[in-house]
Design a protein around this motif. Structure first.
Motif, mmCIF file in Angstrom:
data_model
loop_
_atom_site.group_PDB
_atom_site.id
_atom_site.type_symbol
_atom_site.label_atom_id
_atom_site.label_comp_id
_atom_site.label_asym_id
_atom_site.label_seq_id
_atom_site.Cartn_x
_atom_site.Cartn_y
_atom_site.Cartn_z
ATOM 1 N N ALA A 97 9.125 1.326 0.465
ATOM 2 C CA ALA A 97 10.345 1.184 -0.327
ATOM 3 C C ALA A 97 10.653 2.491 -1.068
ATOM 4 O O ALA A 97 9.727 3.167 -1.512
ATOM 5 N N PRO A 98 11.918 2.878 -1.171
ATOM 6 C CA PRO A 98 13.141 2.122 -0.872
ATOM 7 C C PRO A 98 13.640 2.277 0.565
ATOM 8 O O PRO A 98 14.773 1.915 0.861
ATOM 9 N N PHE A 99 12.777 2.792 1.452
ATOM 10 C CA PHE A 99 13.209 3.031 2.832
ATOM 11 C C PHE A 99 12.799 1.852 3.719
ATOM 12 O O PHE A 99 11.940 1.055 3.346
ATOM 13 N N LEU A 100 13.399 1.802 4.899
ATOM 14 C CA LEU A 100 12.930 0.896 5.961
ATOM 15 C C LEU A 100 12.850 -0.576 5.573
ATOM 16 O O LEU A 100 11.831 -1.240 5.791
ATOM 17 N N ALA A 101 13.925 -1.105 5.002
ATOM 18 C CA ALA A 101 13.949 -2.537 4.692
ATOM 19 C C ALA A 101 13.726 -3.334 5.970
ATOM 20 O O ALA A 101 14.225 -2.970 7.038
ATOM 21 N N PRO A 102 12.963 -4.438 5.883
ATOM 22 C CA PRO A 102 12.705 -5.237 7.084
ATOM 23 C C PRO A 102 13.969 -5.923 7.604
ATOM 24 O O PRO A 102 14.973 -6.025 6.890
ATOM 25 N N GLN A 103 13.877 -6.380 8.829
ATOM 26 C CA GLN A 103 14.977 -7.111 9.460
ATOM 27 C C GLN A 103 15.412 -8.251 8.534
ATOM 28 O O GLN A 103 14.576 -8.927 7.947
ATOM 29 N N THR A 110 0.808 -1.232 0.000
ATOM 30 C CA THR A 110 0.000 0.000 0.000
ATOM 31 C C THR A 110 0.835 1.273 0.000
ATOM 32 O O THR A 110 0.267 2.362 -0.003
ATOM 33 N N HIS A 111 2.158 1.139 0.005
ATOM 34 C CA HIS A 111 2.975 2.367 0.033
ATOM 35 C C HIS A 111 4.388 2.068 -0.444
ATOM 36 O O HIS A 111 5.190 1.495 0.288
ATOM 37 N N CYS A 112 4.672 2.432 -1.677
ATOM 38 C CA CYS A 112 6.051 2.324 -2.160
ATOM 39 C C CYS A 112 6.352 3.515 -3.061
ATOM 40 O O CYS A 112 5.450 4.101 -3.661
ATOM 41 N N HIS A 113 7.627 3.859 -3.084
ATOM 42 C CA HIS A 113 8.078 4.991 -3.905
ATOM 43 C C HIS A 113 8.870 4.433 -5.081
ATOM 44 O O HIS A 113 10.098 4.421 -5.071
ATOM 45 N N LEU A 114 8.133 3.940 -6.064
ATOM 46 C CA LEU A 114 8.788 3.286 -7.205
ATOM 47 C C LEU A 114 9.498 4.289 -8.110
ATOM 48 O O LEU A 114 10.336 3.896 -8.912
ATOM 49 N N PRO A 124 18.492 -1.355 -0.137
ATOM 50 C CA PRO A 124 17.248 -0.644 -0.447
ATOM 51 C C PRO A 124 16.056 -1.573 -0.304
ATOM 52 O O PRO A 124 16.116 -2.734 -0.723
ATOM 53 N N ASN A 125 15.025 -1.062 0.299
ATOM 54 C CA ASN A 125 13.802 -1.843 0.433
ATOM 55 C C ASN A 125 13.110 -1.934 -0.926
ATOM 56 O O ASN A 125 13.306 -1.062 -1.769
ATOM 57 N N GLU A 126 12.312 -2.944 -1.138
ATOM 58 C CA GLU A 126 11.542 -3.052 -2.385
ATOM 59 C C GLU A 126 10.253 -3.808 -2.114
ATOM 60 O O GLU A 126 10.140 -4.542 -1.113
#
Ligand SMILES: [Zn+2]
Length: 256
Positions: free
Chosen positions: A206-212, A6-10, A218-220
């Protein structure tokens, strides 16, 4: 299993990090809906272009609180936002909100921009996407003072359980990102426990806050799976059932 980010910065720094490979990797793990969230008006147009190329990508229009600048010329940008938001391609208004962790934008400009986004979202009956960092004590009174139902999302929820009930009372959904998987995020996991299943959403930011397990890269959108799995384990819920319920919640909210 169908997943909904529901929230990504592609379209953020696309030249360094092109959207297509990230979209394709996400599809491989079952992501079939991406809300491509705008941070400013130019970026919203680019989100719209990307969405026009992909049936599973949906754009939003808004100005991130870190990017609203100064109050001096804000009116003209709010007018431009209203004009752009008239395009029915956009499925949500945002992201907007308050960010007092960074001082990139004047607090008064952030507040004024937030109110404008809330008005547009209400008038167009679209969900609003709210960002809140080090500002929950300021955000709650603003929503309270409006005294209205607020259709939308508290995105990347990063508070403890205390604020959940009031946010739900406003009408908001609560969305969890990769930070809910971090060992120190105990309060955040406590908060997830008090969100009813029909108001819970998942996102990557994404691309912020990649999970553990993916931190430092970069998060995706594909990584929304890790947040789902961690949260399902924490809440004692079945992964497939939680994928289905969060997908249904998001589909209904965004009307996609
Ligand atoms: Zn964001």
């Amino acid at each position: 299993m169908r997943l909904f980010d529901t929230h990504c910065h592609l379209t953020w720094k696309e030249e360094e990090n092109p959207a297509l490979p990230r979209i394709e990797r996400a599809r491989e793990v079952g992501v079939d809906r991406f809300i491509c969230v705008a941070i400013d008006l130019e970026n919203a147009k680019r989100c719209r272009e990307l969405a026009a190329e992909h049936d599973d990508v949906f754009p939003t229009v808004g100005m991130h609180p870190n990017d609203v600048g100064s109050i001096g010329d804000l009116d003209s940008r709010i007018d431009a936002l209203k004009d752009l938001a008239a395009d029915p391609s956009f499925k949500a208004i945002g992201e907007t909100g308050l960010d007092f962790f960074r001082d990139w934008a004047e607090p008064d400009a952030q507040r004024k921009s937030l109110e404008a986004h809330l008005d547009i979202a209400r008038d167009r009956d679209l969900p609003v996407i709210l960002h809140c960092r080090s500002a929950i004590e300021e955000l709650l009174p603003i929503l309270r003072a409006r005294g209205e139902h607020t259709k939308g999302i508290m995105h990347c929820y990063s508070e403890g359980p205390e604020a959940v009930e009031e946010l739900l009372g406003f009408g908001l959904h609560i969305s969890f990102a990769g930070n809910v998987t971090y060992p120190k995020s105990t309060a955040l996991r406590e908060a997830a426990k008090v969100v009813p299943e029909n108001r819970l959403l998942l996102e990557t930011d994404a691309p912020f806050l990649a999970p553990q397990g993916k931190r430092g890269q970069p998060n995706e959108p594909a990584f929304v799976k890790f947040t789902l799995e961690a949260l399902a384990a924490e809440l004692g819920r079945d992964v497939a059932q939680m994928a289905a319920s969060t997908h249904a919640n998001a589909s209904a909210l965004f009307q996609v």
